[in-house]
Write an enzyme that holds these catalytic residues in place. Structure first.
Site: not given
Lengths: 140, 294
Positions: B89-90
């Site tokens: 998720c980044g």
């Protein structure tokens, strides 16, 4: 003068109820109290127990555990951590919870979790009686 | 130069990756919607709660409750770090961990002992790797949780505070600002400072009605204050969960686009290679024919 008051029950997870009712009986921290329309402003902590309300000639029951009730301006707001309508109560789960609590309290002598256990027991009993009252009143 | 087969294989593998990232994007968007709905459902409770707290806190002496007392000597500080359980998720978790680690370093520089309480696997793993003291970690809790988790975490830090194991506590979580913005928030939760409680969405000036209080203002506050911490923790959990899904959506969107770019450039390479091979074969044939004629 209005002859009903608005009852709202909210928990962190959802809004349980919002309805015009004729009477509310709630389990206050210092004992049961009743609220009729046009009650004076009132703020109370709630214990574990059954809240019941009347509307359209029928009685309904809601299980509540821990929270607050505020009455002001012909509206009663109940903030509870847990609230379940009688029809939503899982009676088997409550029964099992009660059995577990009984077993635990039978075993433990000087248990530090005694209070917690008592609370679990009271919740289970209140849930069961809520369901029972609801089915007697024919509303669940 | 890469052979034709190599390039073809690479294109096929990137296309498969793209399918996965696209699916993850859609899953994240469905989960985000659910997380946002939960925030919506929590709002009426929170608004009413803040309103009640303001009504009560105004009329009471703050020194009556142990959770309000600021201790003179602060020896141990607790950090409640809320992260997600899953990666991809980044920089979402990295940012949260960075914020918590920075806070821990600051507190340690002041000579305080730092204790970690972790919700979510990523934060717990990071705290462990950095050899911080972890009192309790909830792994795989962010997938499905309800108010019970907020209560559990809240009770734990309240108990520790009252027993004197903690002298202060801070909550680190990811605030959901918008689809494109999620930021780490460092929120001191203990000792309590209710007058700084942010105004609820209800916002209307409480009419100064004369309430009857039962049992008493102090008694009610004693009930409300611990709940306030649980409400804050729960809100942190909800926000982090929504942020996680939003961050994952953005990350997967980027990944899908990167896959597209790569497929484009590889297809170009494939065509060029193919042409080069054809040209080379033609040259060979022409060369062969010339030799025969010659």
């Amino acid at each position: 003068m209005a002859n009903t008051l608005l009852l709202e029950i909210v928990t962190p997870d959802r809004k349980v109820l919002s309805e015009d009712v004729e009477y509310v009986g709630a389990p206050g921290a210092l004992g049961e109290f009743g609220v009729l329309p046009n009650h004076i402003p009132f703020l109370s902590a709630l214990g574990i127990g059954n809240l019941h309300y009347k509307t359209g000639g029928k009685s309904y029951y809601v299980f509540v555990a821990g929270g607050f009730a505020e009455v002001s301006g012909n509206k009663m707001t109940v903030l509870a951590e847990v609230a379940e309508k009688a029809s939503e109560i899982d009676i088997d789960r409550a029964r099992k919870a009660r059995e577990r609590a009984e077993q635990r309290s039978a075993k433990a002598k000087e248990n530090v979790d005694w209070a917690r256990n008592q609370a679990a027991m009271r919740r289970a009993i209140a849930r069961m009686s809520c369901r029972e009252s609801g089915s007697q009143a024919g509303t669940c | 130069m890469a052979s034709l087969r190599d390039v073809q294989n690479k294109i096929a593998s990137i296309k498969k990756t793209k399918q996965i990232t696209k699916a993850m994007n859609m899953v994240a968007s469905a989960k985000l919607r659910r997380a946002q709905e939960r925030i919506e459902r929590f709002r009426p409770y929170a608004a009413k709660f803040y309103e009640m707290l303001r009504e009560l806190a105004g009329g009471a002496d703050p020194s009556v409750h142990p959770l309000l007392e600021v201790r003179e000597e602060i020896k141990t500080t607790g950090i409640v770090l809320v992260t997600s359980d899953r990666g991809l998720c980044g920089s979402f978790n990295t940012n949260l961990i960075k914020a918590a680690v920075k806070l821990a370093a600051e507190k340690a520089a002041e000579g305080k002992t730092v204790k970690f309480y972790c919700v979510g696997k990523k934060g717990a793993d990071a705290a462990k790797k950095l050899e911080h003291e972890i009192v309790k970690s909830y792994r795989d809790a962010m997938g499905s949780f309800d108010f019970t988790l907020g209560m559990e975490v809240g009770n734990m830090i309240i108990d520790a505070y009252i027993r004197g194991e903690l002298d202060e506590a801070t909550l680190v979580y990811g605030e959901f600002i918008s689809m494109a913005r999620q930021e780490p928030v460092v929120l001191p939760v203990l000792p309590l400072a209710p007058e700084e409680a942010e105004p609820g969405e209800g916002g209307e000036a409480a009419a100064s009605q004369e309430f009857i209080y039962e049992p008493s203002v102090e008694g009610l506050l004693a009930e409300l204050l611990p709940r306030f911490i649980k409400v804050q923790v729960y809100r942190g959990l909800l926000d982090t969960s929504a942020s996680e899904h939003a961050a994952r959506m953005a990350a997967m969107d980027n990944a899908t686009r990167a896959c597209d770019d790569m497929t484009d450039s590889l297809t170009l390479l494939y065509n060029k290679t193919r042409q080069a091979v054809i040209t080379k074969e033609l040259m060979d044939i022409v060369g062969g024919a010339e030799a025969l004629n010659g």
